[in-house]
Design a protein around this motif. Structure first.
Motif, short mmCIF file in Angstrom:
data_model
loop_
_atom_site.label_atom_id
_atom_site.label_comp_id
_atom_site.label_asym_id
_atom_site.label_seq_id
_atom_site.Cartn_x
_atom_site.Cartn_y
_atom_site.Cartn_z
N LEU A 404 45.03 -5.60 -33.01
CA LEU A 404 45.60 -6.72 -32.27
C LEU A 404 45.46 -8.01 -33.08
N SER A 405 46.51 -8.81 -33.11
CA SER A 405 46.46 -10.12 -33.74
C SER A 405 47.15 -11.14 -32.85
N LEU A 406 46.70 -12.38 -32.95
CA LEU A 406 47.19 -13.46 -32.10
C LEU A 406 47.36 -14.72 -32.93
N ARG A 407 48.48 -15.40 -32.73
CA ARG A 407 48.69 -16.72 -33.31
C ARG A 407 49.24 -17.61 -32.21
N ALA A 408 48.66 -18.78 -32.01
CA ALA A 408 49.10 -19.63 -30.91
C ALA A 408 48.86 -21.09 -31.23
N PHE A 409 49.70 -21.96 -30.65
CA PHE A 409 49.45 -23.39 -30.75
C PHE A 409 50.00 -24.09 -29.51
N TYR A 410 49.44 -25.28 -29.26
CA TYR A 410 49.90 -26.11 -28.15
C TYR A 410 49.64 -27.56 -28.50
N THR A 411 50.63 -28.42 -28.26
CA THR A 411 50.44 -29.84 -28.47
C THR A 411 51.07 -30.61 -27.32
N LYS A 412 50.47 -31.74 -26.99
CA LYS A 412 50.95 -32.56 -25.88
C LYS A 412 50.60 -34.01 -26.15
N ARG A 413 51.56 -34.90 -26.00
CA ARG A 413 51.31 -36.32 -26.17
C ARG A 413 51.50 -37.03 -24.83
N ASP A 414 50.94 -38.23 -24.72
CA ASP A 414 51.07 -39.07 -23.52
C ASP A 414 50.68 -38.29 -22.27
N ILE A 415 49.55 -37.61 -22.31
CA ILE A 415 49.12 -36.79 -21.18
C ILE A 415 48.78 -37.69 -19.99
N GLY A 416 49.38 -37.42 -18.85
CA GLY A 416 49.13 -38.21 -17.66
C GLY A 416 49.92 -39.49 -17.57
N GLU A 417 50.60 -39.87 -18.68
CA GLU A 417 51.44 -41.07 -18.71
C GLU A 417 50.74 -42.28 -18.10
N ALA A 418 49.57 -42.59 -18.65
CA ALA A 418 48.78 -43.77 -18.25
C ALA A 418 48.45 -43.77 -16.76
N GLY A 419 48.16 -42.59 -16.20
CA GLY A 419 47.74 -42.50 -14.81
C GLY A 419 48.87 -42.33 -13.82
N GLU A 420 50.14 -42.38 -14.26
CA GLU A 420 51.26 -42.23 -13.34
C GLU A 420 51.44 -40.78 -12.89
N THR A 421 50.93 -39.82 -13.67
CA THR A 421 51.03 -38.40 -13.35
C THR A 421 49.64 -37.80 -13.40
N ASN A 422 49.37 -36.82 -12.54
CA ASN A 422 48.08 -36.15 -12.56
C ASN A 422 47.79 -35.59 -13.93
#
Length: 486
Positions: A404-422
């Motif tokens: 078994l082999s696994l390759r994965a990535f995840y990126t996210k910017r502006d998380i929560g949008e300065a408190g406007e979104t959970n």
């Protein structure tokens, strides 16, 4: 995108009912895995420990096979030939992917390229070449033509984790054998360059042997620009960034290295004032055109950092301070997609990107870990005055679990949008601020493998005006093939 939306069309249920059932089971398996991401980075110009986190660890390669692919809800039959050919210091990676559309009608093409594009442009044919390289990033001479993923220039204050989502970019590194001076350059698209620049460094006191902290003292300068930063404007002013850095490799052995460095960078921003107003800084004329309708100001940022490089791990921590309107590491993984979006009417804009019109301060951290030969891990996190947090994670596993082999990535910017979104909800919501990819391989009987891939990323599209921009793409693939290397 939910599982139901991926398999919602009647044609898919009718023609691929058995495959869809298997696909759903695979997709649930994939979503139970940790969401992570894709790297190739640099602590400082002289770091050699990062070679363990090279390109080949995070990019699919060496697969010969076929199966089913679902792109934005449409089903295709996929054939893939993906050889990697090493020729001494030269490496060539090819990527022949053909998609057959069984539902094509009339003049619609039945055979398409890997993201559903028609074979009607030189750029599509050029994607057959995944990469051509010479040497490694820290050799005296290294170049790579093709895809640029998680590209970092210098310490990353201006360009960190950049991707061109394509196979037309160019990276060139030059240095003398004693590592006393050198340069690293990049160009996002060799056929139509819009983002380019690089960094030069100099160690004025470097000697061939018996070096200490003073002799390894390093000076660097960076210049990067995007001459087409806003797809929605014609003749707009380039986005330009200039940076200067100084570094002290305090301690350096074959097993451990400690660096302290300081970066300062300047970005040009637009104000509402007419262009005839007096320019605010001596550097402004260097980064603005003469026929713009708005005035240009400079936004600045400063980062003081420390880096620890161990045999199997690298840790980097920076404290950053920014002036009004400054965007740290503006050229990042989602930069190309972000500038394709329509500006938000209620937010200050920086060539289409949202900015914070107030001084900020905060931290940036990066952790790279290679605990055993089978596992590589990367994580970066940055947050400034509790606004616009950015996360990037990546992992590869090969051989720890038999077959078994696994390759994965995840990126996210502006998380929560300065408190406007959970924050938690937004962290796991795949939208235009994020990119995600996971690939699971299992060897049925070597060299035969089954492969399941789930992607949320971006693809290049041509506008009616002839320019290029990027749009989100959801892709799920299930294939059976042979994995081998030349």
């Amino acid at each position: 995108m939910s599982v139901n939306s991926v398999f919602s069309t009647g044609k898919i249920r009718e023609c691929f009912s058995v495959s869809s059932t298997i696909a759903i089971l695979f997709l649930f398996l994939i979503r139970s895995l940790p969401a992570q991401n894709e790297p190739q980075t640099a602590l400082a110009e002289g770091d050699k420990g990062l070679s363990a986190m090279g390109h080949s660890d995070f990019l699919t390669s060496g697969l010969y096979g076929g199966g089913l692919t679902f792109i934005n809800g449409d089903a295709y039959v996929q054939l893939q030939l993906q050889p990697d050919i090493p020729l001494g210091k030269i490496g060539v990676g090819l990527d022949l992917i053909l998609l057959y559309n069984p539902y094509a009608e009339g003049a619609e093409p039945q055979v398409l390229a890997e993201d559903g594009e028609s074979w009607d442009s030189p750029s599509t044919w050029l994607r057959l070449v995944r990469y051509i390289r010479y040497g490694q990033p820290y050799d005296p001479f290294h170049f790579r033509f093709g895809e640029l993923d998680y590209l970092t220039i210098g310490h990353g204050s201006i360009m960190s984790g950049y991707s061109n989502y394509d196979r037309r970019g160019l990276r060139v590194n030059l240095r003398n054998s004693e590592n006393r001076f050198g340069a690293e350059t990049m160009l996002n698209d060799i056929g139509n360059p819009t983002i380019f620049g690089g960094r030069v460094f100099w160690r004025p006191f470097q000697r061939e042997e018996n070096n200490n902290m003073l002799t390894r003292f390093e000076l660097g300068a960076t210049y990067l620009t995007d001459i087409n930063p806003d797809f929605q404007e014609v003749g707009e002013e380039p986005l330009s960034a200039v940076g200067f850095d100084v570094g002290f490799p305090i301690f350096e052995t074959s097993a451990f290295r400690l660096d302290v460095y300081d970066d300062i960078a300047f970005l040009n921003t637009l104000s509402e004032a007419p262009a005839s107003e007096e320019l605010l800084t001596p550097l402004t004329p260097l980064i603005r055109g003469e026929e713009n309708l708005t005035a240009t100001n400079l936004a600045w940022g400063n980062a003081v950092g420390v880096g620890f490089n161990f045999t199997q791990a690298i840790f980097k921590f920076e404290y950053r301070i920014f002036g009004d309107g400054y965007i740290p590491s503006v050229f990042d993984y989602t930069y190309e997609s972000a500038k394709s979006l329509s500006p938000a009417p209620d937010m200050p804009q920086f060539f289409g990107l949202e900015t914070i019109a107030e001084p900020r301060r905060g931290f940036f951290s990066q952790f790279i870990w290679h605990p055993m030969p089978q596992i590589h891990f990367l994580s970066t996190l940055e947050d400034y005055t509790n606004s616009q947090p950015k996360l990037y994670m990546g992992i590869t596993e090969s051989g720890l679990v038999p077959r078994l082999s696994l390759r994965a990535f995840y990126t996210k910017r502006d998380i929560g949008e300065a408190g406007e979104t959970n924050f938690v909800v937004d962290l796991f919501d795949l939208d235009e601020k994020s990119a995600f990819s996971v690939e699971v391989r299992y060897e049925i009987l070597p060299p035969f493998e089954t492969i399941a891939i789930r992607e949320y990323t971006f693809r290049r599209v041509e506008t009616t005006e002839g320019s290029s921009q990027f749009e989100p793409i959801h892709k799920t693939s299930f294939m059976v093939g042979v994995s081998t290397d030349f």
